[in-house]
Design an enzyme around this catalytic site. Structure first.
Site, mmCIF file in Angstrom:
data_model
loop_
_atom_site.group_PDB
_atom_site.id
_atom_site.type_symbol
_atom_site.label_atom_id
_atom_site.label_comp_id
_atom_site.label_asym_id
_atom_site.label_seq_id
_atom_site.Cartn_x
_atom_site.Cartn_y
_atom_site.Cartn_z
ATOM 1 N N TYR A 1 0.839 -1.204 0.000
ATOM 2 C CA TYR A 1 0.000 0.000 0.000
ATOM 3 C C TYR A 1 0.876 1.257 0.000
ATOM 4 O O TYR A 1 0.640 2.192 -0.776
ATOM 5 C CB TYR A 1 -0.925 0.014 1.217
ATOM 6 N N ARG B 1 -10.468 5.190 8.368
ATOM 7 C CA ARG B 1 -9.425 4.813 7.433
ATOM 8 C C ARG B 1 -8.359 4.086 8.240
ATOM 9 O O ARG B 1 -7.776 4.648 9.157
ATOM 10 C CB ARG B 1 -8.867 6.052 6.736
#
Length: 420
Positions: A168, A225
């Site tokens: 990521y 998140r």
């Protein structure tokens, strides 16, 4: 400028803060006259004042390319960050974003505040992009495409393992490092750096931000998140959001220290990358954020405040870093200083203490072996003097002069208004 209380506690911050304020003022005066370029540079100052200051040191051609590269990726990130956008809408936009930069009519309303303005008036960025050299355009398009696809892949995918975490961070920041290396090379100022080193430059910054922004990300509305990998946090709590609960404070700090230790694995690569840079302006552009990152990690380590708010380096210290970072000796010295600060906070009972100390020793050895770190001032002198009577008087006189000039300007403008 920093608060007067902070300046009084750290008198050495005053001069660098004044220089930083003047540099910011000068940078804003240098905004190009063309409407689309004026928008881009004005927006750059709004979404990242510190980045806008560093970028101003680059040569005009490279500065324009890096400015547009930053705004394109900032816009892409705004789409990814907006949790109110439905997945079936968001994913196609992320994947096609590299094509939208060529479309002078394209825009998409999302984000908040200045980011919404950026997205609503994205056509200005596209117009500026189309005026860049072909090699710059190709580098920006390539990285935007790869980043958009990577972000899209993680929309419905949790960050489970450390490998997921690295993947990521590669998509959202490592690719930025690769892109910047391509832009530096396209300018003719630098050799093309190895991808592995460029990737580490991005990962070190991104992991620092993810650590620092825990509370802001976990409290995101309408949906949290979550970027901390389950492989790390699951050793301490059942749910990532449990780290912010007061009863889990000890576990939260242990987890935090584990995350910081993971980020430190990229330090060697970052030092190697920066030591190979030849252009002074590119060097400063790269080095200042890296020093800020190691400083932020030192501040966050073993610090429960990370789970109560945003932990940031004080403004005066930021000003010092910007003012003092000129050579690789400054970088080695800063990394050594902040690694010493971090080392002093390591609790021998922490489950990752041995691993953390090992990473710190590797960093300090790299700085020592370079033989350059003693050729500059320390950031963490324990006995920085406090203001005495005379410096306080001088400071008040300076403040009075600034206030008098401000009032004189206001009075002049008022008289002009009355006579109009």
């Amino acid at each position: 400028m920093g608060s007067w209380g902070a300046i009084l506690r750290h008198p050495g911050d005053f001069y660098p803060l004044m220089k930083l304020k003047m540099a910011a003022s000068n940078a804003e005066k240098q905004i190009p006259p063309q409407p689309h370029w004026a928008f881009c540079y004005s927006m750059l100052h709004k979404v990242s004042r510190s980045f806008a200051l560093v970028i101003q040191q680059l040569g005009t051609e490279l500065r324009d390319a890096v400015c547009i590269f930053y705004l394109v990726l900032r816009a892409l990130d705004t789409v990814e960050d907006d949790t109110s956008i439905p997945t079936d809408v968001k994913v196609p936009i992320l994947k096609a974003f590299h094509q939208h930069v060529y479309d002078k009519e394209w825009h998409f309303s999302c984000g908040t505040k200045e980011y919404k303005v950026l997205m609503d008036q994205f056509h200005h960025v596209s117009m500026a992009f189309l005026e860049l050299g072909k090699s710059y355009q190709e580098a920006i398009e390539d990285i935007t495409k790869r980043m958009g696809v990577g972000m899209a892949n993680f929309i419905c995918k949790e960050v489970e393992t450390i490998d997921d975490y690295d993947e990521y961070c590669h998509y959202v920041a490592g690719l930025v490092g690769l892109g910047l290396s391509k832009l530096f090379h396209a300018s003719g100022a630098e050799d093309l750096a190895p991808d592995s080193l460029s990737n580490s430059m991005g990962l070190f910054l991104q992991k620092t931000n993810i650590i620092r922004d825990y509370l802001e990300d976990i409290n995101e509305i309408p949906k949290s998140r979550m970027f901390w990998p389950r492989q790390i946090w699951s050793k301490y709590v059942n749910k990532l959001e449990d780290l912010k609960c007061e009863e889990n404070s000890e576990k939260a700090v242990r987890c935090l220290n584990d995350m910081v230790t993971n980020a430190l694995t990229h330090v060697e690569d970052c030092l190697t990358y920066m030591s190979a840079l030849g252009d002074p302006s590119i060097f400063r552009f790269c080095a200042i954020p890296q020093i800020m990152a190691i400083g932020t990690l030192a501040l966050c380590y073993n610090n429960i405040e990370v789970f109560k708010g945003i932990v940031k380096i004080r403004r005066g210290l930021t000003a010092k870093v910007i003012d003092r970072t000129r050579t690789m000796a400054d970088v080695y010295g800063a990394f050594y200083d902040f690694s010493c600060m971090l080392k002093s906070k390591v609790d021998k009972n922490d489950p990752n203490a041995t691993k953390t100390l090992s990473r710190i020793e590797i960093t300090q050895k790299a700085c020592r072996d370079a033989g350059l770190r003693n050729k500059r001032k320390s950031y963490i002198l324990p006995s920085e003097p406090r203001y005495g009577f005379v410096p306080v008087v001088v400071l008040l006189i300076i403040l009075a002069i600034i206030l008098a000039q401000f009032l004189r300007s206001r009075s002049s403008n008022y008289c002009e208004f009355l006579s109009a």
